[in-house]
Design a protein around this motif. Structure first.
Motif, PDB file in Angstrom:
ATOM      1  N   ASP A 189      -9.233   9.145  -0.139  1.00 39.18           N
ATOM      2  CA  ASP A 189      -8.888  10.066  -1.225  1.00 39.18           C
ATOM      3  C   ASP A 189      -7.484   9.776  -1.763  1.00 39.18           C
ATOM      4  OD1 ASP A 189     -11.302  11.334  -0.958  1.00 39.18           O
ATOM      5  OD2 ASP A 189     -10.527  12.956   0.298  1.00 39.18           O
ATOM      6  N   ILE A 190      -6.541   9.515  -0.864  1.00 40.94           N
ATOM      7  CA  ILE A 190      -5.167   9.240  -1.285  1.00 40.94           C
ATOM      8  C   ILE A 190      -5.097   7.944  -2.081  1.00 40.94           C
ATOM      9  CG2 ILE A 190      -2.860   8.683  -0.404  1.00 40.94           C
ATOM     10  CD1 ILE A 190      -3.434  10.567   1.943  1.00 40.94           C
ATOM     11  N   ALA A 191      -5.936   6.972  -1.719  1.00 42.23           N
ATOM     12  CA  ALA A 191      -5.896   5.671  -2.389  1.00 42.23           C
ATOM     13  C   ALA A 191      -6.576   5.677  -3.748  1.00 42.23           C
ATOM     14  CB  ALA A 191      -6.550   4.611  -1.497  1.00 42.23           C
ATOM     15  N   THR A 192      -7.343   6.719  -4.060  1.00 38.95           N
ATOM     16  CA  THR A 192      -8.090   6.729  -5.321  1.00 38.95           C
ATOM     17  C   THR A 192      -7.200   6.640  -6.558  1.00 38.95           C
ATOM     18  OG1 THR A 192      -9.923   7.937  -4.312  1.00 38.95           O
ATOM     19  CG2 THR A 192      -9.737   8.025  -6.710  1.00 38.95           C
ATOM     20  N   PRO A 193      -6.154   7.484  -6.710  1.00 38.78           N
ATOM     21  CA  PRO A 193      -5.297   7.328  -7.891  1.00 38.78           C
ATOM     22  C   PRO A 193      -4.553   6.008  -7.917  1.00 38.78           C
ATOM     23  CG  PRO A 193      -4.367   8.937  -6.357  1.00 38.78           C
ATOM     24  CD  PRO A 193      -5.741   8.636  -5.888  1.00 38.78           C
ATOM     25  N   ILE A 194      -4.304   5.432  -6.745  1.00 36.84           N
ATOM     26  CA  ILE A 194      -3.653   4.126  -6.697  1.00 36.84           C
ATOM     27  C   ILE A 194      -4.589   3.070  -7.274  1.00 36.84           C
ATOM     28  CG2 ILE A 194      -2.348   2.559  -5.231  1.00 36.84           C
ATOM     29  CD1 ILE A 194      -1.431   5.500  -5.167  1.00 36.84           C
ATOM     30  N   ALA A 195      -5.860   3.144  -6.890  1.00 35.74           N
ATOM     31  CA  ALA A 195      -6.841   2.190  -7.408  1.00 35.74           C
ATOM     32  C   ALA A 195      -6.983   2.308  -8.919  1.00 35.74           C
ATOM     33  CB  ALA A 195      -8.189   2.419  -6.720  1.00 35.74           C
TER      34      ALA A 195
ATOM     35  N   PHE B 199       0.830  -1.204   0.000  1.00 32.15           N
ATOM     36  CA  PHE B 199       0.000   0.000   0.000  1.00 32.15           C
ATOM     37  C   PHE B 199       0.865   1.256   0.000  1.00 32.15           C
ATOM     38  CE2 PHE B 199      -2.865   3.063   2.236  1.00 32.15           C
ATOM     39  CZ  PHE B 199      -3.850   3.107   1.271  1.00 32.15           C
ATOM     40  N   GLU B 200       1.831   1.320   0.915  1.00 33.79           N
ATOM     41  CA  GLU B 200       2.690   2.502   0.982  1.00 33.79           C
ATOM     42  C   GLU B 200       3.606   2.582  -0.229  1.00 33.79           C
ATOM     43  OE1 GLU B 200       5.318   4.857   4.346  1.00 33.79           O
ATOM     44  OE2 GLU B 200       5.236   2.664   4.418  1.00 33.79           O
ATOM     45  N   GLY B 201       4.113   1.435  -0.680  1.00 32.82           N
ATOM     46  CA  GLY B 201       4.993   1.440  -1.844  1.00 32.82           C
ATOM     47  C   GLY B 201       4.298   1.942  -3.091  1.00 32.82           C
ATOM     48  N   LEU B 202       3.032   1.543  -3.280  1.00 35.59           N
ATOM     49  CA  LEU B 202       2.282   1.998  -4.453  1.00 35.59           C
ATOM     50  C   LEU B 202       1.982   3.494  -4.379  1.00 35.59           C
ATOM     51  CD1 LEU B 202      -0.331  -0.705  -5.538  1.00 35.59           C
ATOM     52  CD2 LEU B 202       1.246   0.554  -6.998  1.00 35.59           C
ATOM     53  N   ILE B 203       1.714   3.988  -3.183  1.00 36.10           N
ATOM     54  CA  ILE B 203       1.503   5.435  -3.049  1.00 36.10           C
ATOM     55  C   ILE B 203       2.755   6.177  -3.507  1.00 36.10           C
ATOM     56  CG2 ILE B 203       1.172   7.313  -1.394  1.00 36.10           C
ATOM     57  CD1 ILE B 203      -0.610   5.461   0.231  1.00 36.10           C
ATOM     58  N   ASP B 204       3.917   5.683  -3.110  1.00 38.10           N
ATOM     59  CA  ASP B 204       5.165   6.330  -3.511  1.00 38.10           C
ATOM     60  C   ASP B 204       5.394   6.213  -5.012  1.00 38.10           C
ATOM     61  OD1 ASP B 204       7.479   7.782  -3.037  1.00 38.10           O
ATOM     62  OD2 ASP B 204       8.701   6.004  -2.676  1.00 38.10           O
ATOM     63  N   GLU B 205       5.043   5.070  -5.589  1.00 35.31           N
ATOM     64  CA  GLU B 205       5.234   4.871  -7.027  1.00 35.31           C
ATOM     65  C   GLU B 205       4.317   5.773  -7.854  1.00 35.31           C
ATOM     66  OE1 GLU B 205       7.343   3.036  -8.671  1.00 35.31           O
ATOM     67  OE2 GLU B 205       7.994   1.334  -7.461  1.00 35.31           O
TER      68      GLU B 205
ATOM     69  N   ILE C 183       5.936  10.153  -2.328  1.00 36.75           N
ATOM     70  CA  ILE C 183       5.995  10.555  -0.923  1.00 36.75           C
ATOM     71  C   ILE C 183       7.282  11.331  -0.738  1.00 36.75           C
ATOM     72  CG2 ILE C 183       6.051   9.784   1.473  1.00 36.75           C
ATOM     73  CD1 ILE C 183       4.633   7.244   0.635  1.00 36.75           C
ATOM     74  N   LYS C 184       7.174  12.590  -0.365  1.00 34.10           N
ATOM     75  CA  LYS C 184       8.326  13.463  -0.196  1.00 34.10           C
ATOM     76  C   LYS C 184       8.443  13.871   1.265  1.00 34.10           C
ATOM     77  CE  LYS C 184       8.962  13.496  -4.674  1.00 34.10           C
ATOM     78  NZ  LYS C 184      10.058  12.715  -5.280  1.00 34.10           N
ATOM     79  N   SER C 185       9.439  13.318   1.943  1.00 38.70           N
ATOM     80  CA  SER C 185       9.673  13.648   3.357  1.00 38.70           C
ATOM     81  C   SER C 185       8.392  13.520   4.177  1.00 38.70           C
ATOM     82  CB  SER C 185      10.253  15.062   3.491  1.00 38.70           C
ATOM     83  OG  SER C 185      11.493  15.155   2.834  1.00 38.70           O
ATOM     84  N   GLY C 186       7.698  12.407   3.993  1.00 39.53           N
ATOM     85  CA  GLY C 186       6.493  12.148   4.766  1.00 39.53           C
ATOM     86  C   GLY C 186       5.245  12.821   4.260  1.00 39.53           C
ATOM     87  N   GLY C 187       5.317  13.597   3.183  1.00 35.31           N
ATOM     88  CA  GLY C 187       4.148  14.284   2.639  1.00 35.31           C
ATOM     89  C   GLY C 187       3.699  13.691   1.319  1.00 35.31           C
ATOM     90  N   VAL C 188       2.390  13.598   1.111  1.00 42.57           N
ATOM     91  CA  VAL C 188       1.829  13.093  -0.140  1.00 42.57           C
ATOM     92  C   VAL C 188       0.844  14.116  -0.688  1.00 42.57           C
ATOM     93  CG1 VAL C 188       2.081  10.673   0.492  1.00 42.57           C
ATOM     94  CG2 VAL C 188      -0.014  11.862   1.084  1.00 42.57           C
ATOM     95  N   PRO C 189       0.700  14.200  -2.024  1.00 40.75           N
ATOM     96  CA  PRO C 189      -0.290  15.125  -2.596  1.00 40.75           C
ATOM     97  C   PRO C 189      -1.699  14.758  -2.160  1.00 40.75           C
ATOM     98  CG  PRO C 189       1.251  14.325  -4.269  1.00 40.75           C
ATOM     99  CD  PRO C 189       1.480  13.496  -3.056  1.00 40.75           C
ATOM    100  N   TRP C 190      -2.464  15.757  -1.793  1.00 40.16           N
ATOM    101  CA  TRP C 190      -3.850  15.521  -1.370  1.00 40.16           C
ATOM    102  C   TRP C 190      -4.637  16.813  -1.456  1.00 40.16           C
ATOM    103  CZ3 TRP C 190      -6.147  16.723   3.770  1.00 40.16           C
ATOM    104  CH2 TRP C 190      -7.468  16.262   3.875  1.00 40.16           C
ATOM    105  N   THR C 191      -5.724  16.757  -2.202  1.00 37.88           N
ATOM    106  CA  THR C 191      -6.657  17.881  -2.272  1.00 37.88           C
ATOM    107  C   THR C 191      -7.983  17.425  -1.693  1.00 37.88           C
ATOM    108  OG1 THR C 191      -5.595  18.722  -4.274  1.00 37.88           O
ATOM    109  CG2 THR C 191      -7.814  19.529  -3.772  1.00 37.88           C
ATOM    110  N   PRO C 192      -8.364  17.889  -0.515  1.00 38.65           N
ATOM    111  CA  PRO C 192      -9.623  17.454   0.095  1.00 38.65           C
ATOM    112  C   PRO C 192     -10.804  17.775  -0.805  1.00 38.65           C
ATOM    113  CG  PRO C 192      -8.286  18.701   1.657  1.00 38.65           C
ATOM    114  CD  PRO C 192      -7.654  18.873   0.301  1.00 38.65           C
ATOM    115  N   LYS C 193     -11.757  16.878  -0.830  1.00 35.47           N
ATOM    116  CA  LYS C 193     -12.960  17.112  -1.620  1.00 35.47           C
ATOM    117  C   LYS C 193     -13.755  18.255  -1.000  1.00 35.47           C
ATOM    118  CE  LYS C 193     -13.354  12.274  -3.057  1.00 35.47           C
ATOM    119  NZ  LYS C 193     -14.171  11.048  -3.001  1.00 35.47           N
ATOM    120  N   GLY C 194     -13.787  19.379  -1.689  1.00 36.83           N
ATOM    121  CA  GLY C 194     -14.500  20.543  -1.183  1.00 36.83           C
ATOM    122  C   GLY C 194     -13.878  21.116   0.072  1.00 36.83           C
ATOM    123  N   GLN C 195     -12.538  20.844   0.289  1.00 34.33           N
ATOM    124  CA  GLN C 195     -11.858  21.297   1.502  1.00 34.33           C
ATOM    125  C   GLN C 195     -12.668  20.891   2.732  1.00 34.33           C
ATOM    126  OE1 GLN C 195      -8.813  22.719   1.805  1.00 34.33           O
ATOM    127  NE2 GLN C 195      -8.540  22.466  -0.372  1.00 34.33           N
ATOM    128  N   LEU C 196     -12.779  19.566   2.927  1.00 36.62           N
ATOM    129  CA  LEU C 196     -13.640  19.001   3.944  1.00 36.62           C
ATOM    130  C   LEU C 196     -13.415  19.627   5.320  1.00 36.62           C
ATOM    131  CD1 LEU C 196     -13.497  15.211   3.039  1.00 36.62           C
ATOM    132  CD2 LEU C 196     -15.341  16.808   2.608  1.00 36.62           C
TER     133      LEU C 196
END
Length: 749
Positions: free
Chosen positions: A405-411, A300-306, A310-323
């Motif tokens: 949300d983070i897992a969506t592009p992975i899926a 799971f974590e490896g695919l997120i990085d691929e 993952i840059k220094s513990g941060g991943v891209p994420w845009t909340p849906k409607g800034q939840l």
């Protein structure tokens, strides 16, 4: 406390093999002291490569900078300009460091602080910008007819230390009198409770192509610092040219600084080599195992990085409607990369899923989401006490929504047939079958417009596994790369060929064939059986309803063999760690080691009667004793548990199954007395240093290895020059000028 900090936190750093919080706090205080050394309103100019590590010092770094007088921040880059006195009244708003909390507008800048890695290239760029700023300030004073104001306090801070080469550049460029120089010892950054990183982006390429030993020196200094904190490491094992170099540096540094490392304690160990809290150090050279990072990760974590990075513990994420109105946390990357969020073990859902193969992780994630929706739909029938309990659990529901949300592009990536075709081709390459088919698949990728780095990963895998690519296929692929991506990439191919990672086959049997057999690197799925034990029982129970220690047990006792993290391939690097720490040392796999780059070693550190540092090869009697203990454990495991899916090879011949069959009780019935073993049953702490980088899947493999009964409670602490993927590792071989040109024209790199 800010909203972002209350929601997204840095890892606690006190639940791992060793307490690492002190490392982060020491770096944080040193950084703040540097900021306060330049009083008043100041501009901060950051080398982009160190902005990520700085963000790991505080979850609310933007607010922290503002509190300490930083009102303007920019990145050190070609074509940039430093602020000067005349620009001060016009540049009062915060740029890139949050809003609010700083001094009132209209006072002007008092100083400029430039924080950069200590490289000649960066220093030359700084010198050019300092000269430009001096000329602009003089020109402004001349045109306005005003006397120039007091000069800005300009400081250049080098990470992790100031070097004579950089100071000489400032002198030769004529700007040494304009600035004061300092250093910030940000040599290693705790990414997790069990992971330390030097955050050196291109350490591998610098070592194998440029011949720069700087990253190895940084690794040796980090190891020396860990010994100063936690005591002497009695035993050092390693394999590869870089491992030998770091070993020599570590031993020499210890002799040059005899009072730095605390004296040996009375802990159990070898006579004359009693150590501290780290029982042994295993040095793994990335050059020894280049295949593992080239393969596609499926954890799971490896695919997120691929997929997203993952840059220094941060991943891209845009909340849906800034939840819920919560802001995201900057990972320190330039603002054009978009919003990011911290992702680490402070998130209970991510902690549970991170080390599992993706298809199992997503099943549990979906199950938790269904249970959360069901609980929400039943709110109308709940009493007041139940409603209070539900409200208390809302932050975890927010984390669950974020992780979805983070897992969506992975899926989306996993749904593509090309993804599964690539996994099949990669395993075929590792097994040494259908190389022509692999070459044809690589050519098809190029015709489909795939990223160059994805193509190079397959080519390097074929070259490493087959001791070269068949001449006809090699010439075809090389010509196709130049035709498709441009002839400027002849430099890229040349760099890989110079390093020996891309070559035509000269015929004969590949050494990797023997290594693959002796180390049991390929374990077919039909030999493994059910690769996830207990999945059906845990999937129906969301993690929010389980005690934390039970979550860790479920996470860490699911795989029968680490080969299931790569759909049948066991990382060579982890098999080496397994052999060194858990299988009696290098002895049983000497034949396989002789076929890999560089030499292997096993030395013991200690002190003589007068307390002077000593080092010597580990005595054969100790090695035999350890092997006998592991053989005893192996017989107990085979009589009481599953074979673990390992069919043969040197590891099995050593008398130990590589699986995690058996019970915890059996694992605890192990004879005492191995070097560095703890007498309290807690097992030893092993520091594994990856020289050249490691992947998130390799870190997951270490965690699964630690949880297996064969580990006897051994805990692994990883130190790496950088957490990498195959693409990020190979990107260092592409000339930066080519990268800038391709990005400017919108072409694939």
């Amino acid at each position: 406390m800010s909203k972002s900090k209350s929601k997204f936190q840095l890892p606690a750093l006190h639940t791992g093999p060793l307490p690492l919080l002190g490392i982060r706090e020491e770096a944080r205080h040193a950084f703040l002291d540097l900021l306060d050394s330049c009083p008043g309103r100041k501009a901060l100019v950051l080398d982009p490569s160190i902005s990520g590590p700085l963000s790991m010092l505080d979850a609310s770094l933007n607010e922290l900078l503002s509190e300490h007088g930083v009102v303007k921040m920019q990145y050190l880059e070609a074509g940039g300009q430093l602020p000067v006195e005349e620009a001060a009244p016009k540049a009062q708003q915060l740029q890139g460091v949050g809003s609010g909390g700083g001094p009132s507008e209209g006072q002007g800048l008092r100083g400029i602080m430039i924080i950069t890695r200590a490289t000649v290239e960066n220093t030359q760029l700084i010198a050019a910008q300092l000269r430009n700023a001096r000329a602009r300030a003089a020109n402004y004073a001349k045109q306005s007819g005003n006397r120039p104001g007091p000069p800005l306090d300009q400081a250049v801070i080098f990470i992790p230390r100031r070097t004579p080469a950089c100071e000489r550049v400032l002198e030769e460029e004529g700007v040494s009198g304009d600035v004061r120089c300092g250093e910030l010892g940000l040599d290693m950054v705790p990414l997790e409770d069990d992971v330390l990183s030097l955050e050196l982006d291109h350490a591998f390429k610098e070592c194998v192509v440029d011949g720069d030993s700087g990253p190895l020196y940084a690794a040796a200094r980090a190891i020396l610092r860990l010994q100063a904190m936690f005591g002497l490491i009695p035993r050092i094992q390693g394999k590869g040219p870089a491992a030998v170099a770091v070993r020599d540096m570590v031993l020499r540094m210890r002799k040059e600084n005899p009072g730095l490392i605390p004296p040996p304690s009375s802990a159990q160990g070898l006579a004359g080599s009693l150590g501290g809290r780290i029982s042994r150090l295993i040095l793994v050279d990335r050059e020894v195992d280049l295949i593992t990072p080239m393969l596609s990760q499926i954890t799971f974590e490896g695919l997120i990085d691929e997929v997203t990075g993952i840059k220094s513990g941060g991943v891209p994420w845009t909340p849906k409607g800034q939840l819920m109105g919560h802001s995201t946390v900057s990972s320190g990357a330039p603002s054009n990369t978009g919003p990011t969020t911290l992702l680490n073990s402070s998130d209970p859902y991510f902690r549970e899923f991170r080390d599992l193969p993706y298809h199992h992780a997503i099943t549990r994630l979906q199950s938790a989401a269904r249970d959360a929706r069901k609980e929400y739909s039943e709110l109308s029938s709940k009493g007041l006490a139940e409603l209070k309990t539900f409200v208390k659990g809302l932050p975890k529901l927010f984390l669950l929504d974020r992780l979805t949300d983070i897992a969506t592009p992975i899926a989306n990536q996993v749904r593509q047939q090309m993804f599964h075709d690539r996994l099949r081709v990669e395993l075929d390459i590792v097994e040494g079958i259908d190389i022509e088919g692999a070459a044809a698949f690589t050519e098809e990728l190029m015709l489909r417009g795939a990223d160059l780095l994805d193509v190079l990963r397959l080519m390097v895998t074929m070259s490493e596994a087959g001791h070269g690519i068949p001449r006809k296929a090699f010439d075809m692929l090389r010509a196709e790369v130049l035709t498709t991506y441009g002839y400027e990439h002849a430099l890229t191919l040349g760099a890989l060929e110079k390093a020996g990672f891309l070559r035509a086959s000269t015929g004969g049997r590949s050494p990797f064939t023997t290594v693959r057999k002796d180390l049991d690197l390929v374990v077919l799925e039909n030999e493994e059986g059910d690769d996830l034990q207990g999945a059906s029982s845990t999937a129906t129970m969301p993690s929010t309803q389980q005690p934390q220690h039970q979550q860790h047990q479920q996470q860490r006792h699911v795989l029968k063999d680490i080969s299931q993290l790569y759909k049948g391939y066991a990382p060579l690097s982890i098999r080496l760690v397994e052999a060194a720490a858990l299988r009696g040392g290098w002895g049983p796999i000497t034949d396989a080691l002789s076929l890999l780059p560089g030499s292997h070693f096993d030395v013991t550190q200690g002190c003589d009667e007068e307390g002077r540092p000593t080092d010597r090869p580990t005595p054969p009697a100790v090695l035999r004793q350890q092997q006998q203990q592991q053989q005893h454990l192996g017989r107990g495991m085979r009589s009481g548990g599953a074979p673990g899916g390992v069919s043969g090879g040197a590891l099995s011949r050593a008398g130990v199954s590589a699986g995690s069959g058996g019970t915890n009780g059996e694992a605890g019935q192990v004879a005492q007395g191995a070097p560095g073993e703890q007498g309290d049953g807690s097992g030893e702490v092993v520091l594994v240093a990856f020289l050249g980088g490691c992947t998130y899947t390799e870190l997951s493999a270490l965690r699964h290895l630690s949880a297996s009964p064969a580990s006897q409670g051994t805990q692994f602490l990883a130190l790496t020059t950088k957490v990498v993927t195959g693409s990020s590792l190979l990107s260092g071989f592409i000339d930066p000028a080519i990268v800038r040109s391709c990005r400017a024209t919108g072409l694939q790199v």
